[in-house]
Design a protein around this motif. Structure first.
Motif, PDB file in Angstrom:
ATOM      1  N   ALA A 237      65.569  -7.684  41.566  1.00 58.30           N
ATOM      2  CA  ALA A 237      65.398  -8.951  40.854  1.00 58.30           C
ATOM      3  C   ALA A 237      66.661  -9.784  40.859  1.00 58.30           C
ATOM      4  N   LEU A 238      67.818  -9.121  40.974  1.00 59.30           N
ATOM      5  CA  LEU A 238      69.102  -9.809  40.873  1.00 59.30           C
ATOM      6  C   LEU A 238      69.606 -10.317  42.222  1.00 59.30           C
ATOM      7  N   GLY A 239      69.029  -9.808  43.314  1.00 62.20           N
ATOM      8  CA  GLY A 239      69.547 -10.118  44.645  1.00 62.20           C
ATOM      9  C   GLY A 239      69.677 -11.602  44.940  1.00 62.20           C
ATOM     10  N   ALA A 240      68.608 -12.378  44.731  1.00 57.93           N
ATOM     11  CA  ALA A 240      68.628 -13.809  45.054  1.00 57.93           C
ATOM     12  C   ALA A 240      69.648 -14.562  44.217  1.00 57.93           C
ATOM     13  N   SER A 241      69.759 -14.218  42.936  1.00 62.34           N
ATOM     14  CA  SER A 241      70.702 -14.933  42.071  1.00 62.34           C
ATOM     15  C   SER A 241      72.149 -14.636  42.456  1.00 62.34           C
ATOM     16  N   VAL A 242      72.434 -13.412  42.910  1.00 60.03           N
ATOM     17  CA  VAL A 242      73.793 -13.073  43.348  1.00 60.03           C
ATOM     18  C   VAL A 242      74.163 -13.860  44.606  1.00 60.03           C
ATOM     19  N   VAL A 243      73.228 -13.957  45.540  1.00 55.80           N
ATOM     20  CA  VAL A 243      73.487 -14.723  46.775  1.00 55.80           C
ATOM     21  C   VAL A 243      73.780 -16.180  46.446  1.00 55.80           C
ATOM     22  N   TRP A 244      72.962 -16.774  45.581  1.00 60.85           N
ATOM     23  CA  TRP A 244      73.187 -18.169  45.210  1.00 60.85           C
ATOM     24  C   TRP A 244      74.493 -18.328  44.441  1.00 60.85           C
ATOM     25  N   PHE A 245      74.865 -17.348  43.634  1.00 65.36           N
ATOM     26  CA  PHE A 245      76.134 -17.423  42.909  1.00 65.36           C
ATOM     27  C   PHE A 245      77.303 -17.464  43.879  1.00 65.36           C
ATOM     28  N   VAL A 246      77.267 -16.630  44.906  1.00 63.41           N
ATOM     29  CA  VAL A 246      78.345 -16.609  45.902  1.00 63.41           C
ATOM     30  C   VAL A 246      78.438 -17.963  46.611  1.00 63.41           C
ATOM     31  N   VAL A 247      77.291 -18.535  46.976  1.00 61.59           N
ATOM     32  CA  VAL A 247      77.282 -19.831  47.661  1.00 61.59           C
ATOM     33  C   VAL A 247      77.833 -20.931  46.756  1.00 61.59           C
ATOM     34  N   PHE A 248      77.333 -20.994  45.529  1.00 61.06           N
ATOM     35  CA  PHE A 248      77.799 -22.021  44.589  1.00 61.06           C
ATOM     36  C   PHE A 248      79.281 -21.846  44.271  1.00 61.06           C
ATOM     37  N   PHE A 249      79.711 -20.602  44.119  1.00 54.19           N
ATOM     38  CA  PHE A 249      81.108 -20.355  43.789  1.00 54.19           C
ATOM     39  C   PHE A 249      82.030 -20.796  44.917  1.00 54.19           C
ATOM     40  N   ALA A 250      81.642 -20.489  46.160  1.00 54.54           N
ATOM     41  CA  ALA A 250      82.493 -20.835  47.304  1.00 54.54           C
ATOM     42  C   ALA A 250      82.770 -22.330  47.360  1.00 54.54           C
ATOM     43  N   ILE A 251      81.772 -23.141  47.090  1.00 49.15           N
ATOM     44  CA  ILE A 251      81.950 -24.601  47.131  1.00 49.15           C
ATOM     45  C   ILE A 251      82.609 -25.096  45.852  1.00 49.15           C
ATOM     46  N   GLY A 252      82.170 -24.583  44.723  1.00 45.14           N
ATOM     47  CA  GLY A 252      82.725 -25.028  43.454  1.00 45.14           C
ATOM     48  C   GLY A 252      84.198 -24.706  43.309  1.00 45.14           C
ATOM     49  N   PHE A 253      84.635 -23.573  43.860  1.00 47.91           N
ATOM     50  CA  PHE A 253      86.045 -23.221  43.730  1.00 47.91           C
ATOM     51  C   PHE A 253      86.931 -24.167  44.529  1.00 47.91           C
ATOM     52  N   ILE A 254      86.454 -24.618  45.687  1.00 48.88           N
ATOM     53  CA  ILE A 254      87.233 -25.577  46.472  1.00 48.88           C
ATOM     54  C   ILE A 254      87.486 -26.835  45.648  1.00 48.88           C
ATOM     55  N   MET A 255      86.471 -27.294  44.933  1.00 55.09           N
ATOM     56  CA  MET A 255      86.622 -28.466  44.074  1.00 55.09           C
ATOM     57  C   MET A 255      87.656 -28.205  42.984  1.00 55.09           C
TER      58      MET A 255
END
Length: 370
Positions: A237-255
């Motif tokens: 159940a957690l798999g999809a949310s972890v993948v999206w967290f990694v994607v969002f974090f990668a872009i958000g951290f650059i900002m």
């Protein structure tokens, strides 16, 4: 930084990508040698592991107990999610599995018993099996929750603390590096060989790579913890949310990294870092507190999932809770990307216009105007 020799024997200035790669490599090397960085990473990983363990304790995601069933006793186990039935021909076959440790108990049909079955164990009373077989009244919920509230809290807390700690740790590191270079006048030497844009890009990329690597390591540790604690259902159940967290974090951290570097360039003393970076720090802290206190409020989470600074936390939590349509993460990601591009442009302008100005703090309007 030396240039490269051309075919005619002359030296040419290094390319933008070469300069950025060299600066980024230096940032990564320096951070990996820092004890403070290694300790903070260890603490963060322990916090995530603790969250996984607590989720196992309160989330009720353990695997069903295996029990051997004889004849009509299978009817008492049918449909029970806490028990996994292993059909056997007779009591002797069940006892053989019990002694081999392949099942926790043997369930036999017993007409004289009110429950209709008898439970046979090896040397201790199988409390879990007995509780699973106990008769329970039917319960009807008017507004059933899709996810256990305590489990939802730990998942929200996990996403929030990882985003908060990583952003604060690396953001502060970038800010300290910028001010240190200004305070020691090393920046004047650096700018004689590379441009301010190359220096900023290298710093952002180097620290982003480290932050992204840290997030991947934490994700791997969390997955391993879920497997070892028997929470495979939660892992699915957690798999999809972890993948999206990694994607969002990668872009958000650059900002966030660009804003930290830009605001730090406005001062020349380490003592002033906190005053100029506090607005950026607040943008990182607010999502953490919101998701911890309002993890069960769909309206607050929905707003968080579209605000760029809180989307890396709000959207993955909503995905885990099953509150999103398929297109919502894509729209939120586009908003985050657009905001990051704007933040990079503004950060680059502030950084270039403030880097060589020493003494008193550079006002934001002056840094933007140049």
């Amino acid at each position: 930084m030396s240039g490269s020799r051309s075919g005619a024997g002359e030296f040419r200035a290094p390319r933008f990508t070469d300069s950025v790669a060299l600066i980024a490599g230096r940032e990564i090397t320096v951070r990996l040698r820092s004890k403070a960085f290694l300790i903070s990473t260890g603490v963060l990983m322990l916090a995530v592991l603790a969250s996984v363990v607590l989720g196992s304790m309160f989330g009720g995601q353990s695997e069903p107990a295996k029990v051997a069933v004889v004849g009509s006793a299978a009817e008492a186990v049918a449909g029970n999610e806490q028990l996994e039935a292993v059909p056997v021909d007779d009591e002797a076959a069940g006892e053989a599995l019990l002694r081999d440790g392949e099942v926790e108990a043997v369930i036999l049909p017993e007409a004289s018993d009110p429950a209709g079955v008898t439970v046979v164990a090896l040397d201790q009373q199988p409390t879990g099996v007995v509780q699973a077989l106990s008769l329970r009244p039917a319960v009807e919920l008017l507004e059933p929750a899709a996810v256990d509230p305590m489990l939802a809290y730990f998942i929200a807390f996990g996403f929030g603390i990882v985003f908060f700690m990583s952003a604060i740790t690396f953001g502060t590191t970038i800010a300290q590096s910028v001010v240190e270079e200004k305070q020691t006048r090393i920046i004047e030497i650096l700018l004689s060989t590379v441009s301010a844009r190359e220096l900023l890009t290298g710093k952002v990329i180097g620290n982003s790579v480290l932050a992204f690597g840290q997030i991947l390591a934490i994700a791997g540790l969390a997955i391993l913890g879920l497997v070892l604690t028997g929470q495979r259902l939660l892992l699915g159940a957690l798999g999809a949310s972890v993948v999206w967290f990694v994607v969002f974090f990668a872009i958000g951290f650059i900002m966030i990294a660009a804003l930290y570097a830009a605001t730090a360039a406005m001062v020349s003393r380490a003592e002033d870092i906190g005053s100029v970076t506090s607005p950026v720090m607040m943008l990182v802290m607010i999502p953490y507190f919101l998701v911890v206190f309002f993890f069960d409020d769909p309206a607050v989470l929905a707003i968080m999932s579209y605000v760029p600074f809180s989307a890396p936390v709000g959207m993955p939590v909503r995905i885990f809770l099953g509150q999103v349509e398929w297109w919502e993460p894509l729209v939120s990601l586009l908003i985050l990307v657009a905001t990051t591009v704007v933040a990079l442009a503004i950060g680059d302008r502030i950084y270039r216009n403030s880097l060589l100005r020493t003494g008193s703090r550079v006002k934001l309007a002056e840094a933007l105007r140049g």
